[in-house]
Enzyme design. Structure first.
Site, short mmCIF file in Angstrom:
data_model
loop_
_atom_site.label_atom_id
_atom_site.label_comp_id
_atom_site.label_asym_id
_atom_site.label_seq_id
_atom_site.Cartn_x
_atom_site.Cartn_y
_atom_site.Cartn_z
N SER A 51 0.86 -1.19 0.00
CA SER A 51 0.00 0.00 0.00
C SER A 51 0.89 1.23 0.00
O SER A 51 2.06 1.16 0.39
CB SER A 51 -0.85 0.01 1.27
OG SER A 51 -1.50 1.24 1.44
N TYR A 78 -2.08 -0.23 10.70
CA TYR A 78 -2.13 -0.65 9.29
C TYR A 78 -0.82 -0.27 8.59
O TYR A 78 -0.22 -1.09 7.88
CB TYR A 78 -3.32 0.01 8.60
CG TYR A 78 -3.49 -0.36 7.14
CD1 TYR A 78 -3.92 -1.62 6.77
CD2 TYR A 78 -3.23 0.57 6.13
CE1 TYR A 78 -4.08 -1.96 5.44
CE2 TYR A 78 -3.38 0.24 4.79
CZ TYR A 78 -3.81 -1.03 4.45
OH TYR A 78 -3.97 -1.36 3.12
N1 LIG Z 1 -8.77 -0.79 -0.79
C1 LIG Z 1 -7.74 0.00 -0.63
O1 LIG Z 1 -7.86 1.23 -0.64
C2 LIG Z 1 -6.36 -0.59 -0.51
C3 LIG Z 1 -5.25 0.26 -0.68
C4 LIG Z 1 -3.98 -0.28 -0.57
C5 LIG Z 1 -3.80 -1.61 -0.28
N2 LIG Z 1 -4.89 -2.41 -0.10
C6 LIG Z 1 -4.63 -3.82 0.23
O2 LIG Z 1 -5.27 -4.65 -0.71
C7 LIG Z 1 -5.49 -5.93 -0.13
C8 LIG Z 1 -6.92 -6.36 -0.44
O3 LIG Z 1 -7.81 -5.49 0.20
P1 LIG Z 1 -9.15 -4.95 -0.47
O4 LIG Z 1 -9.08 -3.49 -0.46
O5 LIG Z 1 -9.43 -5.67 -1.72
O6 LIG Z 1 -10.20 -5.33 0.68
P2 LIG Z 1 -11.31 -6.43 0.81
O7 LIG Z 1 -12.25 -6.36 -0.33
O8 LIG Z 1 -11.82 -6.29 2.20
O9 LIG Z 1 -10.51 -7.80 0.67
C9 LIG Z 1 -9.74 -8.32 1.70
C10 LIG Z 1 -9.62 -9.81 1.47
O10 LIG Z 1 -8.77 -10.35 2.48
C11 LIG Z 1 -9.43 -11.48 3.04
N3 LIG Z 1 -8.98 -11.79 4.38
C12 LIG Z 1 -9.06 -11.05 5.51
N4 LIG Z 1 -8.56 -11.73 6.54
C13 LIG Z 1 -8.13 -12.92 6.05
C14 LIG Z 1 -7.52 -14.06 6.61
N5 LIG Z 1 -7.22 -14.14 7.92
N6 LIG Z 1 -7.22 -15.10 5.80
C15 LIG Z 1 -7.51 -15.06 4.48
N7 LIG Z 1 -8.12 -14.02 3.89
C16 LIG Z 1 -8.41 -12.96 4.68
C17 LIG Z 1 -10.91 -11.13 2.97
O11 LIG Z 1 -11.65 -12.31 3.11
P3 LIG Z 1 -13.06 -12.37 3.85
O12 LIG Z 1 -14.08 -11.84 2.88
O13 LIG Z 1 -13.23 -13.82 4.15
O14 LIG Z 1 -12.96 -11.53 5.09
C18 LIG Z 1 -10.97 -10.52 1.59
O15 LIG Z 1 -11.04 -11.53 0.62
C19 LIG Z 1 -5.20 -5.77 1.36
O16 LIG Z 1 -3.92 -6.31 1.63
C20 LIG Z 1 -5.19 -4.27 1.56
O17 LIG Z 1 -4.39 -3.86 2.62
C21 LIG Z 1 -6.16 -1.95 -0.21
#
Ligand SMILES: NC(=O)c1ccc[n+]([C@@H]2O[C@H](COP(=O)([O-])OP(=O)(O)OC[C@H]3O[C@@H](n4cnc5c(N)ncnc54)[C@H](OP(=O)(O)O)[C@@H]3O)[C@@H](O)[C@H]2O)c1
Length: 282
Positions: A139, A152
């Site tokens: 990120s 975070y």
């Molecule tokens: N969205 C943003 O603005 C942003 C920006 C920078 C980086 N990121 C990074 O992108 C990545 C994906 O996030 P996202 O934004 O796409 O959010 P998201 O839609 O909430 O997806 C997160 C995913 O991680 C899974 N997860 C959470 N805890 C877990 C565990 N213990 N074991 C296995 N899976 C788990 C969730 O599964 P469940 O549905 O089962 O909970 C979901 O599939 C993350 O690493 C986040 O930090 C996001």
């Protein structure tokens, strides 16, 4: 099983960036093992996907779950191994560090840091077999730590370090390791983080809100805005992941989105005092 152009594992593929990566890789002809934690997510992922996409139960904080997933994948891919691993699963814990329960900090690091390395360790023999690559979803918060998101940011700074060390350690075997560094991306993580903040708020002493009320409100207001869909579409992040996995000359890091590029630039160029004025409270 049809391995198409090769097999790739994506963790946290139920929604958001992980789902976008899984669908993009599937559409490009790869055999995708898409990590989920619920049967309903597995069923939804199978819709509109090719027969090459296999949902797989995978909780990155659970050693038995990782081991079972690895065995299932190893059986399916055989000597072809893996072409890629996308460590995407993640959560966002928010709150002022002075009062953040340490259990919350541990949970944040367990999912976003320890879990990523645990999955990587388990999959590396298959990645070696398949001459594959690793992509960690970091990120812009791995470059720039804002108030109220210290836990975070700590997890993403740590993931940046793991990514760099691992890339240098695996260099002799030409196993590339990249960090994809999105800025604000339109995914459910914002709503989940707001909900987690609500749940946490009832546990915290009233003093937290006397001292940090305005800063918490600023942070929650921007999270509410992002939760309404503001931000880069996840498919843009999936494109960077695809480049990192398949390009002849993959980059070490991929900032995604204008805010990520600006944030990375500011983190590199501005002195700490200027960053403190820009990001800090009164
Ligand atoms: N969205 C943003 O603005 C942003 C920006 C920078 C980086 N990121 C990074 O992108 C990545 C994906 O996030 P996202 O934004 O796409 O959010 P998201 O839609 O909430 O997806 C997160 C995913 O991680 C899974 N997860 C959470 N805890 C877990 C565990 N213990 N074991 C296995 N899976 C788990 C969730 O599964 P469940 O549905 O089962 O909970 C979901 O599939 C993350 O690493 C986040 O930090 C996001």
């Amino acid at each position: 099983m049809d391995m198409g152009k090769g097999a790739v594992v994506v963790t946290g593929a139920s929604t958001g960036i992980g789902e976008a990566c899984a669908r993009q890789l599937d559409a490009q002809g790869y055999a995708v093992f898409a990590g989920v934690r619920r049967e309903a997510d597995a069923a939804r992922l199978r819709e509109h996907a090719s027969a090459r996409l296999t949902p797989i139960m995978l909780d990155v904080t659970d050693a038995a779950s990782i081991s079972a997933a690895e065995s299932e994948i190893a059986r399916a891919v055989g000597d072809a191994g893996l072409k890629g691993l996308v460590n995407n699963a993640g959560i966002a814990v928010a709150g002022p560090l002075e009062f953040l329960p340490l259990g919350e900090l541990r949970r944040q690091l367990e999912v976003n840091v320890v879990g990523q390395l645990a999955v990587t360790q388990a999959m590396l023999p298959l990645i070696r077999l398949g001459h594959g690559r690793i992509v960690n979803i970091s990120s812009v918060s791995g470059k720039l730590a804002s108030p109220m998101t210290g836990a975070y940011a700590a997890s993403k700074f740590a993931l940046e370090a793991l990514t760099d060390s691992l890339r240098r350690e695996l260099r002799p075997w030409h196993i590339h390791v990249a960090a994809v560094e999105p800025g604000v991306t339109a995914t459910p993580i914002w709503q989940k983080s707001l909900q987690a903040g609500d749940d946490l708020a009832v546990e915290l002493p009233p003093q937290v809100f006397t001292l940090y009320g305005p800063a918490i409100e600023v942070s929650r207001r921007s999270a509410r805005h992002h939760a309404k869909g503001g931000g880069t579409p996840p498919v843009m992040v999936a494109r960077a992941v695809f480049h990192a996995l398949t390009a002849r000359h993959p980059r070490a890091r991929y900032p995604v989105g204008r805010d990520a590029r600006i944030g990375t630039f500011l983190a590199r160029m501005l002195p700490d005092a200027a960053l403190d004025r820009l990001l800090g409270g009164r």
